[in-house]
Design an enzyme around this catalytic site. Structure first.
Site, PDB file in Angstrom:
ATOM      1  N   CYS A  47       0.410  -0.985   0.115  1.00 56.77           N
ATOM      2  CA  CYS A  47      -0.183   0.109  -0.212  1.00 56.77           C
ATOM      3  C   CYS A  47       0.900   1.640  -0.033  1.00 56.77           C
ATOM      4  O   CYS A  47       1.842   1.459   0.862  1.00 56.77           O
ATOM      5  CB  CYS A  47      -0.975  -0.126   1.111  1.00 56.77           C
ATOM      6  SG  CYS A  47      -2.119   1.409   1.704  1.00 56.77           S
ATOM      7  N   CYS A  50       0.550   3.240   3.942  1.00 52.65           N
ATOM      8  CA  CYS A  50       1.293   2.686   4.557  1.00 52.65           C
ATOM      9  C   CYS A  50       1.753   1.612   4.646  1.00 52.65           C
ATOM     10  O   CYS A  50       2.539   1.004   5.227  1.00 52.65           O
ATOM     11  CB  CYS A  50       0.041   2.179   5.604  1.00 52.65           C
ATOM     12  SG  CYS A  50      -1.231   0.387   5.055  1.00 52.65           S
ATOM     13  N   CYS A  95      -7.357  -1.260   1.660  1.00 52.63           N
ATOM     14  CA  CYS A  95      -6.370  -2.035   2.454  1.00 52.63           C
ATOM     15  C   CYS A  95      -6.985  -1.982   3.674  1.00 52.63           C
ATOM     16  O   CYS A  95      -7.520  -0.959   4.093  1.00 52.63           O
ATOM     17  CB  CYS A  95      -4.815  -0.955   2.324  1.00 52.63           C
ATOM     18  SG  CYS A  95      -4.215  -1.258   3.311  1.00 52.63           S
ATOM     19  N   CYS A  98      -5.084   0.554   6.711  1.00 50.54           N
ATOM     20  CA  CYS A  98      -5.713   1.872   6.382  1.00 50.54           C
ATOM     21  C   CYS A  98      -6.648   2.718   5.899  1.00 50.54           C
ATOM     22  O   CYS A  98      -6.693   3.595   5.868  1.00 50.54           O
ATOM     23  CB  CYS A  98      -4.204   2.559   5.883  1.00 50.54           C
ATOM     24  SG  CYS A  98      -4.165   2.753   4.204  1.00 50.54           S
ATOM     25  N   CYS A 120      -8.769  -4.782 -10.339  1.00 47.71           N
ATOM     26  CA  CYS A 120      -8.160  -3.657 -11.262  1.00 47.71           C
ATOM     27  C   CYS A 120      -7.921  -2.615 -10.005  1.00 47.71           C
ATOM     28  O   CYS A 120      -8.502  -2.052  -9.146  1.00 47.71           O
ATOM     29  CB  CYS A 120      -9.513  -3.534 -11.281  1.00 47.71           C
ATOM     30  SG  CYS A 120      -8.858  -2.315 -12.380  1.00 47.71           S
TER      31      CYS A 120
END
Length: 134
Positions: A47, A50, A95, A98, A120
């Site tokens: 991510c 984070c 995510c 976060c 996607c």
């Protein structure tokens, strides 16, 4: 519920304006513009907000859609939400750590992959860590 909670001001301090638009405001980068669409090195996609690991490179495939495509996430790394924007029902993915917007999941497209799903994902929502020893 996300374990990393920051105010918009705190997110703006650590993300670029483009990252903030996608990750925190649920934007979408234009198709074919992201740096990870045609990226196929071995490693882990994390991510951009984070740093949490999200996808292994072994689950990435070339869908031809213009965004990075994965057939599965690292268990527990991605959370699904119903998205009713733009007059349609889709499955948004974020995510888990976060809450950053990653993209959407599409099913039943007929790709020759182990699952019947295409994650996607916006390239700008990701960073990449290769598997090469340092």
């Amino acid at each position: 519920m996300s374990s990393i909670n920051k105010s918009d001001q705190e997110w703006r301090a650590v993300l670029s304006s483009e990252q903030f638009k996608i990750l925190r405001q649920k934007g979408t980068e234009p198709a074919g513009t992201g740096k990870y669409d045609k990226h196929f090195q071995e490693g882990v996609y994390t991510c951009a907000g984070c740093g949490s690991p999200l996808y292994k490179s072994t689950t990435k495939f070339n869908s031809g859609c213009g965004w990075p495509a994965f057939f599965d996430a690292i268990p527990g790394a991605v959370t699904r939400h119903e998205d009713k924007t733009y007059g349609m029902i889709r499955t948004e993915i974020t995510c888990t750590a976060c809450g950053g917007h990653l993209g959407h999941v599409f099913k039943g497209e007929g790709f020759n992959i182990p699952t019947d799903e295409r994650h996607c994902v916006n390239s700008i929502s990701l960073t990449f860590k290769d598997d090469k020893p340092e």
